[in-house]
Enzyme design. Structure first.
Site, PDB file in Angstrom:
ATOM      1  N   GLU A  44      -5.229 -44.915 -26.103  1.00 41.53           N
ATOM      2  CA  GLU A  44      -5.396 -46.300 -25.625  1.00 41.53           C
ATOM      3  C   GLU A  44      -5.184 -46.305 -24.114  1.00 41.53           C
ATOM      4  O   GLU A  44      -4.119 -45.944 -23.626  1.00 41.53           O
ATOM      5  CB  GLU A  44      -4.412 -47.241 -26.320  1.00 41.53           C
ATOM      6  N   GLY A  46      -5.388 -49.069 -22.269  1.00 46.85           N
ATOM      7  CA  GLY A  46      -4.874 -50.365 -21.807  1.00 46.85           C
ATOM      8  C   GLY A  46      -3.694 -50.801 -22.649  1.00 46.85           C
ATOM      9  O   GLY A  46      -2.834 -50.004 -23.014  1.00 46.85           O
ATOM     10  N   GLY A  49      -3.015 -53.579 -28.948  1.00 48.61           N
ATOM     11  CA  GLY A  49      -3.458 -54.867 -29.475  1.00 48.61           C
ATOM     12  C   GLY A  49      -4.864 -55.190 -29.018  1.00 48.61           C
ATOM     13  O   GLY A  49      -5.529 -56.064 -29.594  1.00 48.61           O
ATOM     14  N   GLY A  50      -5.330 -54.507 -27.968  1.00 44.82           N
ATOM     15  CA  GLY A  50      -6.726 -54.637 -27.542  1.00 44.82           C
ATOM     16  C   GLY A  50      -7.091 -56.012 -27.014  1.00 44.82           C
ATOM     17  O   GLY A  50      -6.243 -56.779 -26.555  1.00 44.82           O
ATOM     18  N   THR A  51      -8.382 -56.317 -27.114  1.00 46.22           N
ATOM     19  CA  THR A  51      -8.914 -57.552 -26.529  1.00 46.22           C
ATOM     20  C   THR A  51      -8.349 -58.790 -27.203  1.00 46.22           C
ATOM     21  O   THR A  51      -7.905 -59.727 -26.533  1.00 46.22           O
ATOM     22  CB  THR A  51     -10.452 -57.543 -26.652  1.00 46.22           C
ATOM     23  N   CYS A  52      -8.364 -58.812 -28.525  1.00 46.95           N
ATOM     24  CA  CYS A  52      -7.987 -60.038 -29.246  1.00 46.95           C
ATOM     25  C   CYS A  52      -6.593 -60.503 -28.846  1.00 46.95           C
ATOM     26  O   CYS A  52      -6.393 -61.660 -28.471  1.00 46.95           O
ATOM     27  CB  CYS A  52      -8.063 -59.788 -30.747  1.00 46.95           C
ATOM     28  N   HIS A 451      -9.692 -87.544 -51.152  1.00 45.59           N
ATOM     29  CA  HIS A 451     -10.143 -88.731 -50.428  1.00 45.59           C
ATOM     30  C   HIS A 451      -8.992 -89.305 -49.628  1.00 45.59           C
ATOM     31  O   HIS A 451      -7.872 -89.364 -50.147  1.00 45.59           O
ATOM     32  CB  HIS A 451     -10.664 -89.779 -51.415  1.00 45.59           C
TER      33      HIS A 451
HETATM   34  C1  LIG Z   1     -12.172 -64.366 -24.212  1.00 44.69           C
HETATM   35  C2  LIG Z   1     -12.464 -63.874 -25.603  1.00 44.69           C
HETATM   36  C3  LIG Z   1     -12.229 -64.704 -26.684  1.00 44.69           C
HETATM   37  C4  LIG Z   1     -12.491 -64.254 -27.966  1.00 44.69           C
HETATM   38  N1  LIG Z   1     -12.256 -65.102 -28.996  1.00 44.69           N
HETATM   39  C5  LIG Z   1     -12.514 -64.703 -30.261  1.00 44.69           C
HETATM   40  C6  LIG Z   1     -12.245 -65.562 -31.362  1.00 44.69           C
HETATM   41  O1  LIG Z   1     -11.793 -66.690 -31.191  1.00 44.69           O
HETATM   42  N2  LIG Z   1     -12.504 -65.108 -32.609  1.00 44.69           N
HETATM   43  C7  LIG Z   1     -13.019 -63.853 -32.820  1.00 44.69           C
HETATM   44  O2  LIG Z   1     -13.249 -63.489 -33.982  1.00 44.69           O
HETATM   45  N3  LIG Z   1     -13.282 -63.010 -31.792  1.00 44.69           N
HETATM   46  C8  LIG Z   1     -13.037 -63.408 -30.526  1.00 44.69           C
HETATM   47  N4  LIG Z   1     -13.277 -62.555 -29.485  1.00 44.69           N
HETATM   48  C9  LIG Z   1     -13.829 -61.217 -29.790  1.00 44.69           C
HETATM   49  C10 LIG Z   1     -12.717 -60.276 -30.253  1.00 44.69           C
HETATM   50  O3  LIG Z   1     -11.705 -60.256 -29.286  1.00 44.69           O
HETATM   51  C11 LIG Z   1     -13.296 -58.891 -30.465  1.00 44.69           C
HETATM   52  O4  LIG Z   1     -14.355 -58.966 -31.400  1.00 44.69           O
HETATM   53  C12 LIG Z   1     -12.266 -57.908 -31.003  1.00 44.69           C
HETATM   54  O5  LIG Z   1     -11.084 -57.923 -30.237  1.00 44.69           O
HETATM   55  C13 LIG Z   1     -12.868 -56.502 -31.028  1.00 44.69           C
HETATM   56  O6  LIG Z   1     -11.915 -55.588 -31.471  1.00 44.69           O
HETATM   57  P1  LIG Z   1     -12.144 -54.021 -31.249  1.00 44.69           P
HETATM   58  O7  LIG Z   1     -11.009 -53.359 -31.925  1.00 44.69           O
HETATM   59  O8  LIG Z   1     -13.518 -53.655 -31.620  1.00 44.69           O
HETATM   60  O9  LIG Z   1     -12.051 -53.810 -29.687  1.00 44.69           O
HETATM   61  P2  LIG Z   1     -10.827 -54.048 -28.688  1.00 44.69           P
HETATM   62  O10 LIG Z   1      -9.827 -54.980 -29.249  1.00 44.69           O
HETATM   63  O11 LIG Z   1     -11.461 -54.387 -27.395  1.00 44.69           O
HETATM   64  O12 LIG Z   1     -10.120 -52.642 -28.616  1.00 44.69           O
HETATM   65  C14 LIG Z   1     -10.701 -51.576 -27.942  1.00 44.69           C
HETATM   66  C15 LIG Z   1      -9.609 -50.816 -27.241  1.00 44.69           C
HETATM   67  O13 LIG Z   1     -10.139 -49.562 -26.820  1.00 44.69           O
HETATM   68  C16 LIG Z   1      -9.610 -49.238 -25.557  1.00 44.69           C
HETATM   69  N5  LIG Z   1     -10.569 -48.338 -24.918  1.00 44.69           N
HETATM   70  C17 LIG Z   1     -11.863 -48.580 -24.620  1.00 44.69           C
HETATM   71  N6  LIG Z   1     -12.443 -47.499 -24.103  1.00 44.69           N
HETATM   72  C18 LIG Z   1     -11.497 -46.530 -24.060  1.00 44.69           C
HETATM   73  C19 LIG Z   1     -11.500 -45.200 -23.616  1.00 44.69           C
HETATM   74  N7  LIG Z   1     -12.597 -44.624 -23.129  1.00 44.69           N
HETATM   75  N8  LIG Z   1     -10.343 -44.496 -23.700  1.00 44.69           N
HETATM   76  C20 LIG Z   1      -9.224 -45.068 -24.206  1.00 44.69           C
HETATM   77  N9  LIG Z   1      -9.167 -46.335 -24.651  1.00 44.69           N
HETATM   78  C21 LIG Z   1     -10.306 -47.057 -24.586  1.00 44.69           C
HETATM   79  C22 LIG Z   1      -9.491 -50.576 -24.847  1.00 44.69           C
HETATM   80  O14 LIG Z   1      -8.501 -50.527 -23.834  1.00 44.69           O
HETATM   81  C23 LIG Z   1      -9.121 -51.520 -25.990  1.00 44.69           C
HETATM   82  O15 LIG Z   1      -7.722 -51.733 -26.077  1.00 44.69           O
HETATM   83  C24 LIG Z   1     -13.002 -62.958 -28.185  1.00 44.69           C
HETATM   84  C25 LIG Z   1     -13.236 -62.101 -27.100  1.00 44.69           C
HETATM   85  C26 LIG Z   1     -12.967 -62.556 -25.822  1.00 44.69           C
HETATM   86  C27 LIG Z   1     -13.227 -61.632 -24.673  1.00 44.69           C
END
Ligand SMILES: Cc1cc2nc3c(=O)[nH]c(=O)nc-3n(C[C@H](O)[C@H](O)[C@H](O)COP(=O)(O)OP(=O)(O)OC[C@H]3O[C@@H](n4cnc5c(N)ncnc54)[C@H](O)[C@@H]3O)c2cc1C
Length: 476
Positions: A44, A46, A49-52, A451
């Site tokens: 990881e 960053g 917990g990632g983006t969410c 209702h």
């Molecule tokens: C502002 C915003 C609001 C959102 N709101 C919603 C919502 O209300 N409901 C919903 O369902 N979805 C929402 N989403 C979308 C949701 O956040 C994503 O679909 C979800 O987090 C994707 O999860 P993931 O595990 O695929 O990726 P991520 O959670 O992004 O995890 C990927 C991880 O991989 C790491 N990474 C990437 N490349 C590398 C690398 N080369 N080497 C090492 N680490 C790496 C990153 O740092 C990251 O932590 C939202 C997104 C945003 C941006």
């Protein structure tokens, strides 16, 4: 333990793991107690917990909640009460959100570090061969690899963009001061959710969108009505071509041509929210023998397998959805499949529900009318206004509606599109029926509806759809 520490303890140029996971967003939940005997590398670059958790669903919704309260406070005279929005303490709002979230991310990180069978690499990784990665100067190989590296903001190639300060959704949620005038480039769900946050809390917001409607991926009845309503609270520039972006003394300026003609717009903060692209390029997946499609999404089969044996991909990076609940489901399937290679589970292919937490809220599932039309299948549509249900009267609602698209052959709902108060929750009533395989008749009459709850909007819409099925005239 950092990867440098790991490299020092294990000076061999290459280490082999039973499982490598790239990305501690949804990928973090792939690891389970059944894997205690496996040697696992978690990579990881960053925050855990990632983006969410850190910059997506959760903090944005934690900002939207006070924005909703602020918006509701602004005008209540139609109910015979006087309320007022006096202002927002933006630093306090940000502190509330991240004061709660940051410790959760750090707790997740520390927990992973504490597991004896897991090595945590806190660096960016890229493939150098089949199931072989370079991370923090170390080469590692895995018998199995899970790619869960997500997506990132797409930055359009606009003249001048490299010379101006701008935010993406990654940074704006933690911005130190509330913008006076926020300019948003883009008109999708991130643009309309964050536009709602800042406008409701007192900023002026300009939304600059290439298309003629906001939220263009929605059913057109939703995107068109939403755009009309949005024009009352945002400065909208639609059908836009951006000529250039430039720096000003107080922020940024844009010269554009839009439906209304040429315009110059200046504000203090620019947010680029023009879509998201998969991180497969930075991960150099091609070097790992992993196929991508023309958009850069990692290609997976129904079980989540990529073209490279032993390599799986889940979440945003495979481009199936950009929805956390779908990524979570894929993580559960991959976890099962890793543990039970002779009994693979498929990724969920039922219609995926989604919501846009802007104002008014949008909740949807299944096909849009334009998709139904393009498919050539028979379909009927009905629309029912929130204002036609008793709770809608209580709310004096004049804008909310529930649109249903049904297949008259099977008498099932194939698409549902709601816009209005708590649409994200109301749509779940339809998701439930659709996923359980109920007909519209069963969904409408097979249960007792409370209702006069707002859910009566859905009941009445379903009854209307049943009527539409009954009066459907089959083509000769
Ligand atoms: C502002 C915003 C609001 C959102 N709101 C919603 C919502 O209300 N409901 C919903 O369902 N979805 C929402 N989403 C979308 C949701 O956040 C994503 O679909 C979800 O987090 C994707 O999860 P993931 O595990 O695929 O990726 P991520 O959670 O992004 O995890 C990927 C991880 O991989 C790491 N990474 C990437 N490349 C590398 C690398 N080369 N080497 C090492 N680490 C790496 C990153 O740092 C990251 O932590 C939202 C997104 C945003 C941006």
């Amino acid at each position: 333990m950092s990867s440098e520490t790991i490299a020092a303890q294990h000076p061999s140029p290459s280490r082999n793991y039973d499982l490598i996971i790239i990305g501690a967003g949804s990928g973090n939940s792939v690891i389970g107690p059944e894997m205690d005997g496996w040697r696992i590398a978690m990579i990881e670059r960053g925050l855990f917990g990632g983006t969410c958790l850190n910059r997506g669903c959760i903090p944005s919704k934690m900002l939207i909640y006070p924005a909703d309260l602020a918006e509701h406070a602004k005008d209540n005279s139609r109910y015979g009460i006087q309320t007022e929005f006096l202002g927002a303490d933006w630093p306090a709002i940000v502190q509330r959100v991240f004061g709660r979230i940051d410790p959760i991310a750090e707790g997740g990180r520390q927990y992973r570090h504490s597991l004896p069978n897991v090595d945590v690499y806190e660096h960016s990784a890229h493939f150098v061969g089949e199931r072989e990665l370079e991370v923090g100067g170390v080469r590692i190989t895995g018998d199995r690899v899970v790619i869960a590296a997500g997506a990132r903001s797409f930055i359009p190639d606009v003249p001048g963009i490299d010379d101006v300060p701008f935010h993406t959704s990654d940074s704006i949620l933690r911005i130190a001061q509330q913008p006076k005038h926020l300019i948003i480039l883009g008109g999708g769900f991130i643009a309309t959710e964050l536009g709602h946050v800042f406008q409701a809390l007192g900023s002026k917001v300009t939304i600059i969108n290439r298309g003629h409607w906001l939220l263009q991926a929605e059913d057109h009845d939703v995107s068109h009505r939403f755009t009309e309503l949005a024009a009352d609270r945002f400065d909208l520039a639609l059908g836009t071509h951006v000529e250039r972006v430039y720096r000003t003394d107080t922020g940024v300026g844009l010269e554009i041509t839009c439906d209304a003609g040429p315009r110059t717009i200046e504000g203090d903060v620019l947010l680029v929210a023009a879509g998201r692209i998969p991180n497969s390029d930075e991960l150099r997946v091609l070097a790992g023998g992993i196929d991508i499609d023309q958009l850069g999404n990692v290609v997976v089969d129904q079980y989540g397998r990529t073209s490279s044996p032993g390599v799986w991909a889940l979440g945003d990076i495979n481009g199936r959805y950009q929805l956390k609940h779908m990524a979570n489901g894929e993580a559960r399937a991959v976890r099962h499949n890793l543990l039970h290679p002779d009994d693979l589970h498929e990724y969920d292919n039922r219609p995926a529900p989604w919501a846009v937490f802007t104002s008014p809220q949008i909740g949807a599932v299944g096909v849009t009318e334009q998709l139904a039309q393009a498919s050539g299948r028979p379909y009927v549509t009905i629309t029912h206004a929130f204002g036609d249900a008793a709770y809608g009267w209580a709310m004096e609602d004049t804008t909310g509606f529930c649109k249903l698209i049904g297949d008259p052959r099977t008498r099932t709902v194939i698409g549902a599109h709601l816009m209005g108060y708590q649409a994200s929750m109301l749509v779940q009533l339809l998701v439930q029926g659709m996923h359980l395989g109920n007909t519209a008749d069963e969904m409408a009459s097979g249960q007792v509806w409370i209702h006069p709850a707002l859910s009566e909007v859905v009941e009445q819409a379903l009854l209307k759809l049943v009527d539409a099925f009954d009066s459907h005239v089959w083509p000769a």
